[in-house]
Structures are given as structure tokens and as C-alpha cells.
Design a protein around this motif. Structure first.
Motif, short mmCIF file in Angstrom:
data_model
loop_
_atom_site.label_atom_id
_atom_site.label_comp_id
_atom_site.label_asym_id
_atom_site.label_seq_id
_atom_site.Cartn_x
_atom_site.Cartn_y
_atom_site.Cartn_z
N ASN A 84 -0.44 5.88 7.80
CA ASN A 84 -1.58 5.79 8.73
C ASN A 84 -2.79 5.16 8.06
O ASN A 84 -3.44 4.30 8.64
N ALA A 85 -3.09 5.60 6.85
CA ALA A 85 -4.25 5.05 6.14
C ALA A 85 -4.02 3.60 5.77
O ALA A 85 -4.95 2.78 5.82
N ALA A 86 -2.80 3.25 5.39
CA ALA A 86 -2.48 1.86 5.04
C ALA A 86 -2.61 0.96 6.26
O ALA A 86 -3.14 -0.15 6.16
N LEU A 87 -2.17 1.43 7.41
CA LEU A 87 -2.27 0.63 8.63
C LEU A 87 -3.72 0.39 9.02
O LEU A 87 -4.11 -0.73 9.35
N ARG B 71 0.82 -1.22 0.00
CA ARG B 71 0.00 0.00 0.00
C ARG B 71 0.85 1.27 0.00
O ARG B 71 0.53 2.25 -0.69
N THR B 72 1.94 1.29 0.79
CA THR B 72 2.78 2.48 0.81
C THR B 72 3.56 2.63 -0.49
O THR B 72 3.83 3.75 -0.91
N ALA B 73 3.89 1.53 -1.13
CA ALA B 73 4.56 1.61 -2.43
C ALA B 73 3.62 2.19 -3.49
O ALA B 73 4.07 2.83 -4.45
N ALA B 74 2.32 2.00 -3.30
CA ALA B 74 1.33 2.54 -4.24
C ALA B 74 0.99 4.00 -3.93
O ALA B 74 0.21 4.61 -4.65
N GLY B 75 1.56 4.54 -2.85
CA GLY B 75 1.37 5.95 -2.55
C GLY B 75 0.41 6.24 -1.41
O GLY B 75 0.11 7.40 -1.14
N THR B 76 -0.10 5.23 -0.75
CA THR B 76 -1.01 5.44 0.37
C THR B 76 -0.20 5.87 1.60
O THR B 76 0.83 5.27 1.88
#
Length: 59
Positions: free
Chosen positions: A33-36, A25-30
């Protein structure tokens, strides 16, 4: 042979699931906090299922 307790197996599975999900998710730009928050419900489900599976497997 000594086996890992079911709680350790379930915790390892949940942390692996959470780590992979956060990474994707963070690699996709999220934002983190939102990814967690997005990964927590499925991580809890993976923890529960793997705990039950590990308990049943010991029998």
C-alpha cells in the motif's frame, strides 16, 4: 504501417514504470500500500510525458 495510438503507448509506459517501482520498493521491504501511494505521482507524470511525446512524434 499502423502505429499504436498515443494513449496505448502512454499507458504501457506508465504501467511499466509502476510495475518496476512497486517491485523495487516491495523488495526493499516497503508494504504494498505504501509503495503504491509513493509510486503514483511519478507514474502519472510518466503517463503525461509519454502521452505528449507520442502525440508529438506522430506529426
Amino acid at each position: 504501417m499502423n502505429r499504436l495510438p498515443p494513449l496505448a503507448i502512454a499507458l504501457a509506459a506508465a504501467l511499466l514504470w509502476l510495475g518496476i517501482g512497486l517491485w523495487q520498493r516491495t523488495a526493499a521491504g516497503t508494504p504494498l500500500n505504501a509503495a503504491l501511494i509513493a509510486e503514483l505521482p511519478l507514474t502519472l507524470a510518466v503517463f503525461g510525458l509519454s502521452f505528449v511525446w507520442a502525440r508529438l512524434r506522430r506529426r
